[in-house]
Design an enzyme around this catalytic site. Structure first.
Site, PDB file in Angstrom:
ATOM      1  N   SER A  61      28.026 -56.303 -69.195  1.00  7.18           N
ATOM      2  CA  SER A  61      27.028 -56.655 -68.216  1.00  7.18           C
ATOM      3  C   SER A  61      27.404 -56.992 -66.774  1.00  7.18           C
ATOM      4  CB  SER A  61      26.507 -58.234 -68.816  1.00  7.18           C
ATOM      5  OG  SER A  61      26.155 -58.091 -70.115  1.00  7.18           O
ATOM      6  N   LEU A  75      18.361 -57.951 -68.865  1.00  2.00           N
ATOM      7  CA  LEU A  75      17.786 -56.773 -69.158  1.00  2.00           C
ATOM      8  C   LEU A  75      18.717 -55.583 -69.541  1.00  2.00           C
ATOM      9  CD1 LEU A  75      15.963 -56.905 -65.645  1.00  2.00           C
ATOM     10  CD2 LEU A  75      14.998 -57.326 -67.791  1.00  2.00           C
ATOM     11  N   ILE A 122      19.966 -62.717 -62.787  1.00  2.63           N
ATOM     12  CA  ILE A 122      19.691 -61.401 -63.470  1.00  2.63           C
ATOM     13  C   ILE A 122      20.955 -60.674 -64.032  1.00  2.63           C
ATOM     14  CG2 ILE A 122      18.331 -59.111 -63.530  1.00  2.63           C
ATOM     15  CD1 ILE A 122      17.068 -60.309 -60.995  1.00  2.63           C
ATOM     16  N   GLU A 123      20.874 -60.546 -65.431  1.00  2.00           N
ATOM     17  CA  GLU A 123      21.877 -59.757 -66.003  1.00  2.00           C
ATOM     18  C   GLU A 123      21.367 -58.306 -66.451  1.00  2.00           C
ATOM     19  OE1 GLU A 123      24.655 -60.388 -69.944  1.00  2.00           O
ATOM     20  OE2 GLU A 123      23.448 -62.105 -69.559  1.00  2.00           O
ATOM     21  N   VAL A 124      22.153 -57.312 -65.987  1.00  2.00           N
ATOM     22  CA  VAL A 124      21.665 -55.971 -66.613  1.00  2.00           C
ATOM     23  C   VAL A 124      22.684 -55.609 -67.329  1.00  2.00           C
ATOM     24  CG1 VAL A 124      21.594 -53.600 -65.814  1.00  2.00           C
ATOM     25  CG2 VAL A 124      20.318 -55.530 -64.386  1.00  2.00           C
TER      26      VAL A 124
END
Length: 129
Positions: free
Chosen positions: A108, A72, A119-121
């Site tokens: 990230s 994301l 989940i990768e932000v």
């Protein structure tokens, strides 16, 4: 021919646990409609959420909780994202680290949701770290 993703589907163990997590941690908005999958909306996208014992057709060949892995993009500085995750009690698995996304270099941070989906932000470098 293809412009963008519209939605992805996550298969989950507990619908309420996942909806609550994504609302609290990522600010997504839940959408519940009779006869349709629950959804988590953000920006111009959404994640449809199927409970493992109540999926919708058609579906993946082997829908399994915890098999998701996605990135994301945030507009906020990554250190703000890290501080928010920590304030929410979310363990950071990796990061911040340099990565290369669809549009170039980014920073990230990785963490997991209640079903252990990864989940990768990320924030693109051209926005600053």
């Amino acid at each position: 021919m293809i412009d963008r993703f519209d939605h992805i589907v996550l298969t989950v163990r507990s619908l309420e646990a996942m909806l609550s997590f994504y609302e609290r941690v990522l600010g997504f908005k839940r959408e519940l409609r009779p006869g349709a999958p629950a959804s988590l909306k953000f920006g111009r996208q959404k994640i449809n959420v199927h409970e493992s014992d109540r999926t919708f057709e058609p579906k993946a060949a082997s829908p399994t909780p915890g098999s998701g892995d996605f990135c994301l993009i945030t507009q906020r500085p990554i250190d703000e994202a890290v501080a928010h995750l920590e304030a929410c009690g979310v363990a950071i698995e990796l990061g911040p680290v340099a990565r290369n996304g669809a549009l170039g270099p980014m920073i990230s941070v990785y963490f997991r949701d209640p079903d252990e989906n990864l989940i990768e932000v990320s924030r693109y470098d051209d926005q600053g770290a």
